[in-house]
Enzyme design. Structure first.
Site, PDB file in Angstrom:
ATOM      1  N   CYS A   3       0.728  -1.403  -0.355  1.00  0.00           N
ATOM      2  CA  CYS A   3      -0.154   0.231  -0.216  1.00  0.00           C
ATOM      3  C   CYS A   3       1.028   0.908   0.023  1.00  0.00           C
ATOM      4  O   CYS A   3       1.922   1.650   1.315  1.00  0.00           O
ATOM      5  CB  CYS A   3      -1.274  -0.013   1.421  1.00  0.00           C
ATOM      6  SG  CYS A   3      -1.880   1.725   1.126  1.00  0.00           S
ATOM      7  N   CYS A  11      -1.499   6.903   5.964  1.00  0.00           N
ATOM      8  CA  CYS A  11      -2.358   6.061   6.853  1.00  0.00           C
ATOM      9  C   CYS A  11      -1.795   5.017   7.496  1.00  0.00           C
ATOM     10  O   CYS A  11      -1.018   4.188   6.745  1.00  0.00           O
ATOM     11  CB  CYS A  11      -3.545   5.403   5.720  1.00  0.00           C
ATOM     12  SG  CYS A  11      -4.665   4.448   6.338  1.00  0.00           S
ATOM     13  N   CYS A  14      -4.728   0.114   8.643  1.00  0.00           N
ATOM     14  CA  CYS A  14      -4.284  -1.078   8.550  1.00  0.00           C
ATOM     15  C   CYS A  14      -2.156  -1.508   9.161  1.00  0.00           C
ATOM     16  O   CYS A  14      -1.629  -1.594   8.984  1.00  0.00           O
ATOM     17  CB  CYS A  14      -3.969  -1.631   6.576  1.00  0.00           C
ATOM     18  SG  CYS A  14      -5.712  -1.306   6.027  1.00  0.00           S
ATOM     19  N   CYS A  87      -7.635   3.460  -2.200  1.00  0.00           N
ATOM     20  CA  CYS A  87      -7.467   2.551  -0.695  1.00  0.00           C
ATOM     21  C   CYS A  87      -7.748   1.158  -1.634  1.00  0.00           C
ATOM     22  O   CYS A  87      -8.932   0.759  -2.287  1.00  0.00           O
ATOM     23  CB  CYS A  87      -8.430   2.615  -0.049  1.00  0.00           C
ATOM     24  SG  CYS A  87      -8.427   1.416   1.469  1.00  0.00           S
ATOM     25  N   GLN A 209     -21.990  -6.465   6.943  1.00  0.00           N
ATOM     26  CA  GLN A 209     -20.949  -6.850   6.459  1.00  0.00           C
ATOM     27  C   GLN A 209     -20.546  -6.279   5.748  1.00  0.00           C
ATOM     28  O   GLN A 209     -20.633  -6.179   4.614  1.00  0.00           O
ATOM     29  CB  GLN A 209     -21.095  -8.325   6.674  1.00  0.00           C
ATOM     30  CG  GLN A 209     -21.186  -9.478   7.650  1.00  0.00           C
ATOM     31  CD  GLN A 209     -20.509  -9.535   8.965  1.00  0.00           C
ATOM     32  OE1 GLN A 209     -19.807  -8.827   9.001  1.00  0.00           O
ATOM     33  NE2 GLN A 209     -21.020  -9.991  10.278  1.00  0.00           N
ATOM     34  N   PHE A 238     -29.677  -9.632  18.433  1.00  0.00           N
ATOM     35  CA  PHE A 238     -29.270  -8.808  17.262  1.00  0.00           C
ATOM     36  C   PHE A 238     -29.040  -8.823  15.947  1.00  0.00           C
ATOM     37  O   PHE A 238     -28.147  -9.102  15.267  1.00  0.00           O
ATOM     38  CB  PHE A 238     -27.652  -8.353  18.000  1.00  0.00           C
ATOM     39  CG  PHE A 238     -27.534  -8.519  19.431  1.00  0.00           C
ATOM     40  CD1 PHE A 238     -27.620  -7.152  20.298  1.00  0.00           C
ATOM     41  CD2 PHE A 238     -27.880  -9.636  20.140  1.00  0.00           C
ATOM     42  CE1 PHE A 238     -27.532  -6.985  21.274  1.00  0.00           C
ATOM     43  CE2 PHE A 238     -27.551  -9.287  21.542  1.00  0.00           C
ATOM     44  CZ  PHE A 238     -27.250  -8.696  21.880  1.00  0.00           C
ATOM     45  N   GLU A 259     -33.897  -7.003  16.984  1.00  0.00           N
ATOM     46  CA  GLU A 259     -32.633  -5.487  16.635  1.00  0.00           C
ATOM     47  C   GLU A 259     -33.280  -4.051  17.094  1.00  0.00           C
ATOM     48  O   GLU A 259     -34.178  -4.077  16.159  1.00  0.00           O
ATOM     49  CB  GLU A 259     -32.949  -5.317  14.641  1.00  0.00           C
ATOM     50  CG  GLU A 259     -31.753  -4.374  14.093  1.00  0.00           C
ATOM     51  CD  GLU A 259     -30.317  -4.057  14.971  1.00  0.00           C
ATOM     52  OE1 GLU A 259     -29.986  -3.354  15.659  1.00  0.00           O
ATOM     53  OE2 GLU A 259     -29.603  -5.452  15.326  1.00  0.00           O
ATOM     54  N   ASN A 302     -25.499 -12.436  17.591  1.00  0.00           N
ATOM     55  CA  ASN A 302     -24.211 -11.481  16.958  1.00  0.00           C
ATOM     56  C   ASN A 302     -24.408 -10.353  17.577  1.00  0.00           C
ATOM     57  O   ASN A 302     -24.552  -9.327  17.163  1.00  0.00           O
ATOM     58  CB  ASN A 302     -24.497 -11.639  15.377  1.00  0.00           C
ATOM     59  CG  ASN A 302     -23.270 -10.963  14.708  1.00  0.00           C
ATOM     60  OD1 ASN A 302     -22.712 -11.315  15.331  1.00  0.00           O
ATOM     61  ND2 ASN A 302     -23.673 -10.350  13.470  1.00  0.00           N
ATOM     62  N   CYS A 329     -17.124 -10.758  16.996  1.00  0.00           N
ATOM     63  CA  CYS A 329     -16.541  -9.492  16.115  1.00  0.00           C
ATOM     64  C   CYS A 329     -15.408  -9.187  17.108  1.00  0.00           C
ATOM     65  O   CYS A 329     -14.223  -8.979  16.647  1.00  0.00           O
ATOM     66  CB  CYS A 329     -16.803  -8.739  15.475  1.00  0.00           C
ATOM     67  SG  CYS A 329     -17.959  -7.844  16.384  1.00  0.00           S
TER      68      CYS A 329
END
Length: 372
Positions: A3, A11, A14, A87, A209, A238, A259, A302, A329
């Site tokens: 990158c 940046c 990441c 990006c 997602q 959720f 939700e 979730n 996550c």
């Protein structure tokens, strides 16, 4: 992945950029194993990997600079714009849209918001691309001052890009918040997002997602586990826009998604219009679940990064639900929630690399009540 932005120091979002991808996945597996070591009997399936680049279907760009020379990307420490329209994480179709959107900022005279000066109108551009290439473009504005100009020049933008949905979002506060509560639709209302065998309808303020490839594998894995269990009643807590609920729909099975976001529930209901046995409720899952007269055969959770929390984990622990499918996550809060539910043990699990070039990952586990 290489990158130029990272190499130049422009940046550093990441944090694992430049690290070999197989090493990234191995490090995530090791971290996951460390956090979930207290449950040694879990059978871990091979990890789901992602393309190293071009996997994000959503771009959240801070708009800065000037009307004549806008930047789309992030802000530096002084509040100045850093242009990241190239990006490499973005789907190439998003990258191709960025120069056009920058030209639209100039054409419609949309003054970028200047954070240090607290002046200007256009704060962010949020752009989502569907698998078929159509776009949802959202203009996050400080006020309605420029809405008329956006409307006036939309025909030009529609000639340049495959627009499915265009909206403006009002975020008047001077604080680091991506968007506000008020949304005004200018073109369309939902973006069709095919994931696996299901066509989801995404409205502007609905979560989805951002890695479509890995998201489809997540739903596919969940559906395979649930097919083996053959529950007749399922709660998807959720549920967002209904990804799990819609993939778990089956003849003779009642699926209820819960939700707190009414916008997400509207999306889910649109997607489920022709699916009998699938319903969605706009409610706080933590309060809704304990208030029901009977528990289901299976609960899907979730939650956000903070996890279930003690109240919902406590309800699950005492609920008698035979199986829980937990998609996380944040494996740190997953481990915390599992410790709060000693009546459950993870039977099987899978790591999904939803976020290449970073330390983050998704993990999905199937929990079984001990002593069944």
């Amino acid at each position: 992945m290489q990158c130029d932005y990272f190499d130049a120091g422009a940046c550093r979002s990441c944090t694992w950029m430049g690290q070999a991808y197989d090493e990234q996945v191995a490090a995530k597996q090791a971290r996951n194993a460390e956090l979930l070591a207290p449950w040694p009997g879990t059978v871990w399936l091979p990890p789901v990997t992602s393309p190293e680049s071009g996997f994000r279907n959503k771009a959240k760009m801070v708009v800065a600079g000037t009307v004549e020379a806008p930047t789309l990307g992030i802000l530096d420490r002084a509040g100045g714009g850093v242009d990241l329209r190239g990006c490499g994480l973005h789907d190439p179709r998003l990258a191709a849209a960025m120069p056009v959107l920058a030209a639209f900022v100039t054409r419609a005279a949309l003054t970028p918001y200047d954070v240090p000066q607290r002046s200007g109108e256009l704060k962010h551009l949020i752009v989502t691309v569907s698998p078929d290439g159509s776009l949802m473009v959202r203009f996050v504005l400080r006020s309605t001052e420029s809405v008329a100009r956006i409307r006036k020049h939309l025909p030009w933008l529609a000639e340049q890009l495959p627009l499915e949905v265009v909206s403006v979002n009002l975020q008047p506060a001077h604080k680091a918040v991506l968007e506000g509560e008020r949304e005004e639709l200018l073109v369309g209302s939902t973006l069709p997002m095919r994931t696996g065998d299901v066509l989801l309808q995404l409205r502007p303020q609905s979560f989805f997602q951002t890695n479509g490839h890995v998201g489809a594998e997540l739903y596919r894995q969940a559906a395979a586990w649930v097919a083996d269990l053959a529950p007749t009643t399922v709660w998807d807590l959720f549920c967002g826009v209904g990804g799990f609920a819609l993939h778990l729909a089956a003849p003779g099975r009642r699926v209820t998604g819960v939700e707190i976001s009414e916008e997400a529930v509207t999306s889910a209901r649109t997607s489920a219009a022709e699916l009998p046995g699938v319903t969605f409720v706009a409610a706080d899952a933590t309060a809704w679940a304990p208030a029901q007269p009977a528990a289901p055969d299976l609960v899907v959770v979730n939650p956000p990064r903070r996890g279930l929390g003690p109240e919902l984990a406590g309800w699950l622990e005492s609920s008698g639900v035979p199986h829980v499918l937990y998609s996380s996550c944040n494996a740190v809060t997953l481990a915390k929630d599992l410790a709060a539910m000693p009546s459950y043990r993870p039977v099987t699990g899978r790591l999904l690399d939803m976020f290449p070039q970073t330390a983050h990952f998704e993990v999905v586990t199937l929990l079984e009540r001990v002593g069944r």
